[in-house]
Design an enzyme around this catalytic site. Structure first.
Site, PDB file in Angstrom:
ATOM      1  N   LYS A 384      69.163  59.127   1.469  1.00 51.08           N
ATOM      2  CA  LYS A 384      69.871  58.259   2.409  1.00 51.08           C
ATOM      3  C   LYS A 384      71.387  58.335   2.212  1.00 51.08           C
ATOM      4  O   LYS A 384      72.150  58.385   3.173  1.00 51.08           O
ATOM      5  CB  LYS A 384      69.389  56.812   2.255  1.00 51.08           C
ATOM      6  CG  LYS A 384      67.957  56.560   2.717  1.00 51.08           C
ATOM      7  CD  LYS A 384      67.646  55.082   2.808  1.00 51.08           C
ATOM      8  CE  LYS A 384      67.881  54.334   1.524  1.00 51.08           C
ATOM      9  NZ  LYS A 384      67.029  54.796   0.401  1.00 51.08           N
ATOM     10  N   THR A 386      73.079  60.821   0.987  1.00 53.16           N
ATOM     11  CA  THR A 386      73.522  62.136   1.441  1.00 53.16           C
ATOM     12  C   THR A 386      73.619  62.175   2.963  1.00 53.16           C
ATOM     13  O   THR A 386      74.572  62.729   3.524  1.00 53.16           O
ATOM     14  CB  THR A 386      72.550  63.217   0.941  1.00 53.16           C
ATOM     15  OG1 THR A 386      72.305  63.015  -0.443  1.00 53.16           O
ATOM     16  CG2 THR A 386      73.117  64.602   1.144  1.00 53.16           C
ATOM     17  N   ARG A 408      77.219  51.611  -1.732  1.00 57.37           N
ATOM     18  CA  ARG A 408      77.181  50.789  -2.940  1.00 57.37           C
ATOM     19  C   ARG A 408      77.752  51.551  -4.135  1.00 57.37           C
ATOM     20  O   ARG A 408      77.706  52.773  -4.188  1.00 57.37           O
ATOM     21  CB  ARG A 408      75.743  50.374  -3.257  1.00 57.37           C
ATOM     22  CG  ARG A 408      75.167  49.347  -2.311  1.00 57.37           C
ATOM     23  CD  ARG A 408      73.759  48.969  -2.703  1.00 57.37           C
ATOM     24  NE  ARG A 408      72.812  50.068  -2.530  1.00 57.37           N
ATOM     25  CZ  ARG A 408      71.568  50.070  -2.999  1.00 57.37           C
ATOM     26  NH1 ARG A 408      71.128  49.047  -3.699  1.00 57.37           N
ATOM     27  NH2 ARG A 408      70.779  51.088  -2.781  1.00 57.37           N
ATOM     28  N   LYS A 419      67.662  58.519 -13.094  1.00 60.43           N
ATOM     29  CA  LYS A 419      67.872  58.833 -11.684  1.00 60.43           C
ATOM     30  C   LYS A 419      69.151  59.623 -11.435  1.00 60.43           C
ATOM     31  O   LYS A 419      69.227  60.471 -10.553  1.00 60.43           O
ATOM     32  CB  LYS A 419      67.902  57.537 -10.864  1.00 60.43           C
ATOM     33  CG  LYS A 419      67.999  57.786  -9.353  1.00 60.43           C
ATOM     34  CD  LYS A 419      68.011  56.472  -8.590  1.00 60.43           C
ATOM     35  CE  LYS A 419      68.123  56.715  -7.090  1.00 60.43           C
ATOM     36  NZ  LYS A 419      68.195  55.465  -6.321  1.00 60.43           N
ATOM     37  N   ALA A 638      67.967  46.470  -4.865  1.00 59.77           N
ATOM     38  CA  ALA A 638      67.296  46.392  -3.569  1.00 59.77           C
ATOM     39  C   ALA A 638      65.917  45.753  -3.686  1.00 59.77           C
ATOM     40  O   ALA A 638      65.214  45.644  -2.690  1.00 59.77           O
ATOM     41  CB  ALA A 638      67.174  47.781  -2.963  1.00 59.77           C
ATOM     42  N   PHE A 669      66.258  51.631  -0.619  1.00 53.51           N
ATOM     43  CA  PHE A 669      64.815  51.843  -0.504  1.00 53.51           C
ATOM     44  C   PHE A 669      64.378  52.078   0.944  1.00 53.51           C
ATOM     45  O   PHE A 669      65.157  52.519   1.779  1.00 53.51           O
ATOM     46  CB  PHE A 669      64.041  50.695  -1.149  1.00 53.51           C
ATOM     47  CG  PHE A 669      64.280  50.557  -2.633  1.00 53.51           C
ATOM     48  CD1 PHE A 669      64.606  51.668  -3.405  1.00 53.51           C
ATOM     49  CD2 PHE A 669      64.188  49.332  -3.260  1.00 53.51           C
ATOM     50  CE1 PHE A 669      64.813  51.544  -4.775  1.00 53.51           C
ATOM     51  CE2 PHE A 669      64.394  49.204  -4.628  1.00 53.51           C
ATOM     52  CZ  PHE A 669      64.710  50.310  -5.384  1.00 53.51           C
ATOM     53  N   PHE A 757      64.868  70.256   3.329  1.00 50.09           N
ATOM     54  CA  PHE A 757      64.946  70.937   2.040  1.00 50.09           C
ATOM     55  C   PHE A 757      64.636  72.421   2.245  1.00 50.09           C
ATOM     56  O   PHE A 757      63.996  72.805   3.238  1.00 50.09           O
ATOM     57  CB  PHE A 757      63.950  70.342   1.046  1.00 50.09           C
ATOM     58  CG  PHE A 757      64.238  68.897   0.672  1.00 50.09           C
ATOM     59  CD1 PHE A 757      65.423  68.276   1.040  1.00 50.09           C
ATOM     60  CD2 PHE A 757      63.300  68.156  -0.041  1.00 50.09           C
ATOM     61  CE1 PHE A 757      65.684  66.961   0.699  1.00 50.09           C
ATOM     62  CE2 PHE A 757      63.556  66.842  -0.399  1.00 50.09           C
ATOM     63  CZ  PHE A 757      64.745  66.234  -0.030  1.00 50.09           C
ATOM     64  N   TRP A 786      73.288  68.809   3.385  1.00 54.57           N
ATOM     65  CA  TRP A 786      73.303  69.057   1.945  1.00 54.57           C
ATOM     66  C   TRP A 786      73.809  70.471   1.650  1.00 54.57           C
ATOM     67  O   TRP A 786      74.578  70.685   0.719  1.00 54.57           O
ATOM     68  CB  TRP A 786      71.893  68.861   1.365  1.00 54.57           C
ATOM     69  CG  TRP A 786      71.828  69.068  -0.125  1.00 54.57           C
ATOM     70  CD1 TRP A 786      72.173  68.168  -1.099  1.00 54.57           C
ATOM     71  CD2 TRP A 786      71.407  70.249  -0.811  1.00 54.57           C
ATOM     72  NE1 TRP A 786      71.994  68.723  -2.348  1.00 54.57           N
ATOM     73  CE2 TRP A 786      71.528  69.998  -2.193  1.00 54.57           C
ATOM     74  CE3 TRP A 786      70.947  71.497  -0.388  1.00 54.57           C
ATOM     75  CZ2 TRP A 786      71.189  70.943  -3.157  1.00 54.57           C
ATOM     76  CZ3 TRP A 786      70.617  72.443  -1.359  1.00 54.57           C
ATOM     77  CH2 TRP A 786      70.727  72.170  -2.724  1.00 54.57           C
TER      78      TRP A 786
END
Length: 933
Positions: A384, A386, A408, A419, A638, A669, A757, A786
């Site tokens: 999200k 990205t 954020r 992560k 979240a 999320f 991807f 990306w």
């Protein structure tokens, strides 16, 4: 020395365009000498300023004058002219012996005062150095003597400069200069340079001569015009001026217009520039105000975007970040319309933005508001952030539309845990990514400090109440200071809350003293925990108070991670400093022994928390890889909080992009959690409503929902995810369809962004887009940001622009007046697809308590797993027929929501066996962070 005082003045800039008839000095038709010209200019300045005020009713044009001499005549003249024109004037009168450093210090203070639009200097000649003159901001340089202004003037940049008032006055009194010889006597420095430039522009032959030059008398004899730039020394005679010569006096009793140059054949008195120069200063101030107003109005950004040269294969995030040279943040700020006094710079690439900007732009229409949400993700995340970054890069760098990303701030916990950071990825990220992910401007540290001060205050208050009598406690809470005893402001507020309408500490009864001094906190009801911004599982349960100094007051407590603090949630939802202070004061930290809530205001610590948070409330400005602006602000969890960046960042960004621009923000999320909270909590707090939702989906996540094997962070993907499997994708699209339906509950158009991807086949991507459109999405677009940057998200940007123009029938999911349990049931059934809810006895008792305490009309912030629409992480796709268990219900009264806990919810993550920190190091030579990603 009056001549020096009038020659050494400063302040702002020229309007974008002057009427051709007025020229560089804004000249008016001549007639009647200097006094008549001054009256005419003053009248015109008055009319122009009145017109500006009518168009801008909130405007209070203010000129500050720094004076370092005792000549009150000049001071009074400035005041009288300013009053006549309609200017507010601030006179800063420094002692006559003030140093240059003291004057510069005063200038710098006025530079940063947003209520001062123009700044001028009345100083002795000895203080008029380049250090002093150039201390004034060019945009406030009313007298046009800074090097920046003079540079524009000499180079002929007519619309970027102001002519010094004394020079303007001289030029006002002269005409038909072509081929005439003009002698400048004692006219040096900035004014002399400006005067020479202006006279040359009129075709005059310029001769400059000091007062004591041997050739002075000869030059006086040949001159057609003589301009005395400074006071004549007593030992220098002035003779031989030929009849008909025009004499202009810039010195010696200028205000009284008395001259003593000994010439009877010309009236130098009529051509003294004193009052006329002051009138010209006021005229310059009007021009400055025109420029100031123009700079405050919306415009399409003249943004210098950074070029990308994507490589294949795509390098690591940190390699990509370091390969790009970001713009200096003050340059970026200027490009997007921020003023220099509206930013506070932290290093070269980030800056805080002051909230005063909202007042300046309050009448400007907002841009379009875009929310990026997602389907139920895998543990790896679906991109999200990205997508958010790629979308704004596409909008601004490629479609030339003003746009802002609002993200954020990442916590240190996941950065050093499992992560990693949250700056986006690949060629769609925020730079410098190391600064984004590490400390930034210290907001999380400020939250940690404030949170833990409050925790310390709670336990200290319990200790002191347990060990002191009412009288002793009262005497310490309201001490005698310098023989006087008085309540502090926050103590008076507590008295009013208790219904005690007294202000004299000596008049309280024993019952009132006890009521005021004792909070009687029940330790078993304390909900406020200490925090630290590190994944430290061994702080999940601790024992405090074991030292002998705590006199046996021992209790069990815990640490949460810093971003789980209610103060973080408040930071994200607040709309002003005043609102933040009120929210901090409302936070409920425990209950009294009689069951009443105990708040931060009761503890008397509200003001201290606000002080610790005074800088954190300002959003941080950064940029994307392509040089487009980003606000990074707040970072609430979240799950137990609402998981959105700040309302303030969104509000400021919406003003800066303007009516045709876009602000793109992200919800944590899946759409069932972050988006639902965004609509029902954040939109209620902000009063803002989104124009479109971008729903991020990946083939990988859809295959998981279609029955694919588990996806585990750090483990290689199974072949089902790396090879084409259309059936798995088709089966998993049920989750995508459900998330689209959730979005439609709120009446907002949805565009699906398929984050592609390298393992995805074209057929799989096409299938997702087809099903999304059939399921009610306005559009569905594959995105390659990306690997390609903004260019890879242009189609998404075009789809978002079209969707944002569609009819929007936004609505909330529930009415706040409904009972707490009913609001929970609506979310469970309509959003998650549950059959019903089931409250534990503890949860039901908490609901009853909060309803009794008056908190029943707050919105709901569900705390549940993000890995499933249900409460069970292993249930993928679209679970149905389940009963949603509510194990507990808690309140964040300051933030303004009730949060039910669905199952067990950890507020302190733990470190894995091999955390990210194994790869992180610092190069001691280059000081670069290594191995962050």
């Amino acid at each position: 020395m009056r001549s020096a005082a009038l020659r050494c003045c400063l302040a702002s800039a020229l309007p974008a365009a002057l009427p051709p008839s007025r020229g560089l000095c804004g000249r008016h038709p001549r007639g009647g000498g200097a006094a008549a010209a001054a009256r005419k200019i003053t009248e015109n300045a008055k009319k122009s300023l009145a017109s500006l005020k009518r168009q801008n009713p909130q405007l209070e044009p203010t000129l500050a004058i720094v004076q370092a001499h005792n000549d009150h005549l000049i001071q009074e003249a400035n005041k009288n002219f300013a009053k006549e024109v309609g200017l507010r004037i601030i006179h800063i009168c420094l002692p006559e012996g003030s140093s240059k450093d003291e004057i510069v210090s005063e200038i710098l203070r006025l530079n940063e005062d947003p209520n001062v639009q123009g700044l001028a200097l009345d100083l002795p000649e000895s203080l008029c150095s380049s250090k002093v003159l150039n201390a004034v901001k060019p945009e406030k340089d009313v007298d046009g003597l800074s090097s920046v202004n003079l540079g524009h003037l000499v180079c002929g940049d007519v619309y970027d400069c102001l002519v010094p008032p004394t020079v303007c006055a001289v030029m006002e009194l002269l005409e038909n200069l072509g081929g005439k010889t003009v002698l400048l006597v004692g006219a040096g420095g900035a004014v002399g340079a400006a005067l020479q430039s202006m006279l040359q522009r009129e075709g005059a032959v310029i001769v400059s001569c000091p007062w004591k030059a041997p050739q002075l008398q000869n030059e006086l004899h040949h001159a057609d015009v003589v301009v005395f730039g400074s006071m004549k020394p007593d030992d220098v005679p002035v003779s031989g001026i030929k009849p008909g010569t025009t004499i202009i006096s810039c010195s010696h009793d200028m205000l009284s217009e008395k001259c003593n140059y000994g010439q009877q054949n010309t009236s130098a008195a009529e051509n003294a520039v004193g009052s006329l120069a002051i009138a010209m200063r006021m005229q310059n101030m009007v021009k400055t105000m025109e420029r100031w107003i123009q700079s405050h109005q919306y415009r399409k950004w003249n943004l210098h975007c950074l070029k990308l040269q994507p490589l294949s294969p795509v390098p690591s995030d940190i390699e990509i970040s370091r390969a790009q040279s970001p713009k200096a943040v003050d340059v970026l700020a200027k490009e997007i319309g921020l003023l220099t006094d509206e930013i506070e710079i932290y290093g070269q690439t980030k800056a805080k933005v002051r909230l005063s900007l909202l007042e300046r732009l309050k009448d400007q229409p907002d841009g379009k508001y875009v929310l990026v949400a997602g389907i139920t993700p895998t543990p790896l995340g679906e991109g999200k952030s990205t997508v958010t970054v790629g979308l704004v890069q596409a909008l601004t760098a490629h479609l030339k539309i003003n746009s802002f990303a609002c993200l954020r701030q990442p916590s240190q916990g996941p950065t050093f845990g499992v992560k990693g950071g949250a700056a986006g990825g690949g060629y769609a990220q925020v730079i410098p990514m190391e600064e984004f992910n590490l400390h930034l401007t210290g907001d999380i540290h400020a939250i940690t400090a404030a949170n833990n001060l409050l925790a310390a205050a709670i336990d200290a208050r319990i200790l002191h109440e347990n060990t002191q009598s009412d009288k002793s406690l009262y005497n310490r809470l309201v001490p005698v200071v310098n023989g006087v005893r008085g309540f502090s402001a926050i103590q008076l507020a507590r008295l009013r809350k208790l219904g005690i309408n007294k202000t004299d500490p000596e008049t309280l009864t024993e019952e009132e003293i006890s009521k005021f001094a004792r909070l009687d906190i029940d330790p078993s009801t304390i909900t406020w925990q200490r925090v630290v911004d590190t994944n430290d599982r061994f702080l999940r349960k601790i024992t405090i108070g074991q030292a002998s100094t705590e006199k046996g007051f021992v209790r069990q407590a815990q640490f949460d991670i810093a971003v789980a603090s209610e103060i973080m949630a408040i930071l994200a939802l607040t709309t002003s400093l005043q609102d933040m202070r009120e929210r901090l004061g409302k936070m409920v930290v425990a209950n009294g022994k009689k069951g009443e809530p105990v708040t931060v205001e009761d503890l008397g610590v509200t003001g201290a928390l606000a002080v610790l948070m005074k800088d954190a409330i300002k959003p941080t400005l950064m940029q994307t890889l392509e040089g487009t602006p980003v606000f990074v602000h707040a970072g609430p969890f979240a799950n137990i909080a609402h998981g959105n960046s700040s309302v303030l960042a969104d509000k400021i960004a919406l003003k800066l992009v303007g009516e045709k621009g876009f602000v793109v923000t992200e919800a944590g999320f899946g759409a069932d959690i972050g988006m639902e909270k965004f609509f029902n909590i954040k939109c209620r707090a902000s009063g803002l409503f989104p124009s479109v939702v971008v729903l991020v989906a990946t083939v990988r996540a859809l295959k998981m929902h279609g029955g694919g094997p588990n996806v585990t962070a750090g483990a290689p993907l199974k072949k089902e995810y790396t090879e084409e499997n259309l059936q798995l994708v088709a089966d998993g699209c049920c989750n995508l369809q459900k998330q689209i339906q959730i979005t439609q509950l709120f009446g907002v158009p949805v565009v699906v962004a398929v984050n592609v991807f390298k393992t995805d086949s074209p057929a799989e991507v096409d299938l997702v887009c087809k099903i999304a459109k059939q399921s009610g999405a306005f559009d569905a677009v594959p995105c390659n940001h990306w690997s390609a940057g903004g260019r890879g998200a242009v189609k998404l940007a075009q789809a978002v622009e079209k969707a944002a123009n569609q009819e929007n029938s936004f609505k909330y999911l529930y009415n706040l007046e409904l009972p707490i349990v009913e609001k929970i049931r609506i979310i469970a059934q309509k959003v998650y697809g549950a059959q019903d809810i089931e409250l534990s006895p503890l949860a039901q008792s908490q609901v009853d308590r909060y309803t009794r305490q008056g908190f029943g009309n707050l919105p709901i912030c569900m705390a549940k797993t993000h890995l499933s629409l249900s409460h069970q992480p292993e249930r993928k796709g679209v679970p149905t027929g389940f009963i949603l268990p509510i194990s507990d219900v808690r309140a964040s009264v300051g933030a303004g929501f009730i949060y039910p806990l669905v199952g067990t919810m950890s507020t302190m993550p733990g470190l894995p066996t091999r955390p990210c920190f194994y790869d992180i190091d610092l190069d001691p030579i280059t000081e670069q962070v290594e191995g962050l990603f």
